[in-house]
Write a protein that holds these residues in place. Structure first.
Motif, PDB file in Angstrom:
ATOM      1  N   MET A 106       0.848  -1.202   0.000  1.00 45.07           N
ATOM      2  CA  MET A 106       0.000   0.000   0.000  1.00 45.07           C
ATOM      3  C   MET A 106       0.877   1.243   0.000  1.00 45.07           C
ATOM      4  SD  MET A 106      -3.107  -0.863   2.656  1.00 45.07           S
ATOM      5  CE  MET A 106      -1.985  -1.047   4.053  1.00 45.07           C
ATOM      6  N   GLU A 107       0.521   2.201  -0.870  1.00 46.34           N
ATOM      7  CA  GLU A 107       1.239   3.462  -0.929  1.00 46.34           C
ATOM      8  C   GLU A 107       0.360   4.596  -0.407  1.00 46.34           C
ATOM      9  OE1 GLU A 107       2.620   4.317  -4.820  1.00 46.34           O
ATOM     10  OE2 GLU A 107       4.244   2.822  -4.764  1.00 46.34           O
ATOM     11  N   ILE A 108       0.999   5.611   0.143  1.00 50.02           N
ATOM     12  CA  ILE A 108       0.280   6.779   0.652  1.00 50.02           C
ATOM     13  C   ILE A 108      -0.195   7.633  -0.527  1.00 50.02           C
ATOM     14  CG2 ILE A 108       0.482   8.902   1.991  1.00 50.02           C
ATOM     15  CD1 ILE A 108       2.568   7.500   3.723  1.00 50.02           C
ATOM     16  N   LYS A 109      -1.499   7.890  -0.594  1.00 43.42           N
ATOM     17  CA  LYS A 109      -2.061   8.760  -1.628  1.00 43.42           C
ATOM     18  C   LYS A 109      -2.255  10.180  -1.116  1.00 43.42           C
ATOM     19  CE  LYS A 109      -5.240   7.652  -4.440  1.00 43.42           C
ATOM     20  NZ  LYS A 109      -6.559   7.303  -5.012  1.00 43.42           N
ATOM     21  N   LYS A 110      -2.522  10.301   0.186  1.00 43.93           N
ATOM     22  CA  LYS A 110      -2.730  11.614   0.793  1.00 43.93           C
ATOM     23  C   LYS A 110      -2.450  11.494   2.284  1.00 43.93           C
ATOM     24  CE  LYS A 110      -6.376  13.863  -0.487  1.00 43.93           C
ATOM     25  NZ  LYS A 110      -5.796  14.991  -1.255  1.00 43.93           N
ATOM     26  N   VAL A 111      -1.803  12.504   2.835  1.00 45.58           N
ATOM     27  CA  VAL A 111      -1.554  12.559   4.279  1.00 45.58           C
ATOM     28  C   VAL A 111      -2.561  13.514   4.901  1.00 45.58           C
ATOM     29  CG1 VAL A 111       0.071  13.205   6.099  1.00 45.58           C
ATOM     30  CG2 VAL A 111       0.905  12.051   4.043  1.00 45.58           C
ATOM     31  N   PHE A 112      -3.426  12.993   5.789  1.00 44.59           N
ATOM     32  CA  PHE A 112      -4.399  13.830   6.481  1.00 44.59           C
ATOM     33  C   PHE A 112      -3.755  14.531   7.677  1.00 44.59           C
ATOM     34  CE2 PHE A 112      -7.675  10.660   4.818  1.00 44.59           C
ATOM     35  CZ  PHE A 112      -8.021  11.473   3.749  1.00 44.59           C
ATOM     36  N   ASN A 113      -3.026  13.757   8.469  1.00 47.21           N
ATOM     37  CA  ASN A 113      -2.243  14.290   9.585  1.00 47.21           C
ATOM     38  C   ASN A 113      -1.225  13.223   9.976  1.00 47.21           C
ATOM     39  OD1 ASN A 113      -3.545  12.447  11.389  1.00 47.21           O
ATOM     40  ND2 ASN A 113      -5.191  13.922  11.746  1.00 47.21           N
ATOM     41  N   ASN A 114      -0.541  13.383  11.078  1.00 47.66           N
ATOM     42  CA  ASN A 114       0.515  12.438  11.455  1.00 47.66           C
ATOM     43  C   ASN A 114       0.016  11.015  11.686  1.00 47.66           C
ATOM     44  OD1 ASN A 114       2.648  14.221  11.322  1.00 47.66           O
ATOM     45  ND2 ASN A 114       2.543  14.790  13.479  1.00 47.66           N
ATOM     46  N   ASN A 115      -1.282  10.873  11.919  1.00 46.69           N
ATOM     47  CA  ASN A 115      -1.818   9.562  12.276  1.00 46.69           C
ATOM     48  C   ASN A 115      -2.802   8.975  11.269  1.00 46.69           C
ATOM     49  OD1 ASN A 115      -0.470   9.825  14.852  1.00 46.69           O
ATOM     50  ND2 ASN A 115      -2.133  11.181  15.473  1.00 46.69           N
ATOM     51  N   VAL A 116      -3.126   9.721  10.224  1.00 46.61           N
ATOM     52  CA  VAL A 116      -4.157   9.267   9.279  1.00 46.61           C
ATOM     53  C   VAL A 116      -3.701   9.523   7.840  1.00 46.61           C
ATOM     54  CG1 VAL A 116      -6.597   9.376   8.645  1.00 46.61           C
ATOM     55  CG2 VAL A 116      -5.900   9.955  10.980  1.00 46.61           C
ATOM     56  N   VAL A 117      -3.814   8.499   6.990  1.00 46.52           N
ATOM     57  CA  VAL A 117      -3.468   8.647   5.577  1.00 46.52           C
ATOM     58  C   VAL A 117      -4.526   7.996   4.696  1.00 46.52           C
ATOM     59  CG1 VAL A 117      -1.001   8.623   6.085  1.00 46.52           C
ATOM     60  CG2 VAL A 117      -2.126   6.508   5.379  1.00 46.52           C
ATOM     61  N   LEU A 118      -4.502   8.387   3.433  1.00 48.23           N
ATOM     62  CA  LEU A 118      -5.353   7.767   2.425  1.00 48.23           C
ATOM     63  C   LEU A 118      -4.486   6.858   1.573  1.00 48.23           C
ATOM     64  CD1 LEU A 118      -8.270   7.841   1.084  1.00 48.23           C
ATOM     65  CD2 LEU A 118      -7.256   9.435  -0.559  1.00 48.23           C
ATOM     66  N   THR A 119      -4.976   5.646   1.323  1.00 53.15           N
ATOM     67  CA  THR A 119      -4.253   4.709   0.484  1.00 53.15           C
ATOM     68  C   THR A 119      -5.265   3.931  -0.352  1.00 53.15           C
ATOM     69  OG1 THR A 119      -2.611   2.918   0.492  1.00 53.15           O
ATOM     70  CG2 THR A 119      -4.239   2.911   2.273  1.00 53.15           C
ATOM     71  N   GLU A 120      -4.811   2.860  -1.005  1.00 54.12           N
ATOM     72  CA  GLU A 120      -5.698   1.980  -1.771  1.00 54.12           C
ATOM     73  C   GLU A 120      -5.422   0.543  -1.391  1.00 54.12           C
ATOM     74  OE1 GLU A 120      -5.262   2.528  -5.947  1.00 54.12           O
ATOM     75  OE2 GLU A 120      -6.517   4.326  -6.025  1.00 54.12           O
ATOM     76  N   ASN A 121      -6.490  -0.280  -1.399  1.00 48.71           N
ATOM     77  CA  ASN A 121      -6.273  -1.708  -1.187  1.00 48.71           C
ATOM     78  C   ASN A 121      -5.981  -2.384  -2.529  1.00 48.71           C
ATOM     79  OD1 ASN A 121      -8.758  -1.942  -2.483  1.00 48.71           O
ATOM     80  ND2 ASN A 121      -9.888  -2.421  -0.618  1.00 48.71           N
TER      81      ASN A 121
END
Length: 285
Positions: free
Chosen positions: A1-16
């Motif tokens: 899984m790769e990071i698509k967007k960083v929301f904050n230090n503890n939450v990111v958007l990715t893809e399965n």
């Protein structure tokens, strides 16, 4: 899984592996991480799939000033709701409910309790949603230590109901749209301001106006209730321009739809109008 967007230090958007957008959460998961870098799966504590591909931007905006704990809380409540309700819940509830819970808990901790004049009607017309919302109060207390009265369960139930508003007939949808559009125009002209339609504050206000209009369309007119006169006078005094705007809206609704809205509704309108206009003025400075 790769990071698509960083929301904050503890939450990111990715893809399965099915190319579905997925929010993953974990302490320090995104610390000093950038888009394109791999997700540290050992740090992932919670994850949920977003079927609405356009939702990530709104979540990103929300999490700028909303602790991710409230996203976790709404996720837990919605997981329970999905297991209890017969219809599909819109993914936008992750944004709407997270924002609502953050505002509600903060307000409660400050000692501001808003009465819900529609709680009787909500309990009557939306029994399943209200039952789920009552359970949500237990979840909220367990996670935050804050115990809400049943008035809050009514507001949570309305968020669940909002997921199925699109199932109404076209005439009702048109009437709701016209009423909401007219009220928004009143606010814009009163404050001589173009509202930011991409902001969370605008979305919050729009949700309230849709509930407001749907109550009229469905003839769910509220019963007479005991208005908290002290709170009413405080809101009226503290947010003068927003209150004057709510009076204009009340006159418009009375003249156009022969509907006299209550003082309780004016309190809610005033608070929402203040938030959507005051915060935007502050942001634009």
């Amino acid at each position: 899984m790769e990071i698509k967007k960083v929301f904050n230090n503890n939450v990111v958007l990715t893809e399965n592996d099915r190319q579905q957008e997925m929010v993953v959460m974990g302490k320090g998961l995104a610390f000093q991480k950038k888009v394109g870098e791999p997700v540290d799966v050992e740090k992932v504590e919670k994850k949920f799939i977003l079927e609405d591909q356009g939702l990530s931007e709104k979540l990103a905006d929300l999490l700028v000033d909303t602790p991710e704990e409230y996203l976790e809380l709404s996720h837990r409540i919605l997981d329970y709701a999905k297991s209890q309700l017969s219809y599909k819940l819109d993914d936008y509830l992750y944004v709407a409910l997270t924002d609502h819970l953050h505002f509600a808990v903060s307000r409660q901790k400050e000692g501001i309790e808003l009465k819900n004049p529609l709680v009787w009607e909500i309990r009557k017309y939306y029994k399943d949603e209200f039952r789920v919302a009552l359970n949500a109060l237990d979840i909220i207390e367990e996670e935050t230590g804050v115990r809400f009265p049943e008035d809050e369960a009514g507001l949570i139930a309305l968020h669940l109901v909002n997921s199925q508003l699109t199932g109404d007939n076209m005439d009702a949808a048109i009437q709701v749209t016209k009423m909401v559009d007219s009220i928004l125009s009143i606010v814009k002209y009163h404050f001589h301001m173009k509202l930011d339609e991409n902001s969370i504050n605008y979305e919050r206000f729009l949700t309230h106006l849709r509930f407001f209009a749907m109550r009229f369309v469905r003839k769910e007119i509220e019963r007479e209730s005991q208005t908290d006169e002290f709170l009413f006078e405080q809101v009226k005094k503290k947010y003068k321009q927003a209150y004057l705007c709510s009076e204009k809206i009340a006159k418009y609704v009375a003249k156009t739809y022969n509907w006299d809205i209550s003082s309780d509704e004016k309190i809610y309108l005033t608070l929402h109008i203040h938030r959507v206009t005051h915060r935007q003025e502050w942001t634009n400075k």
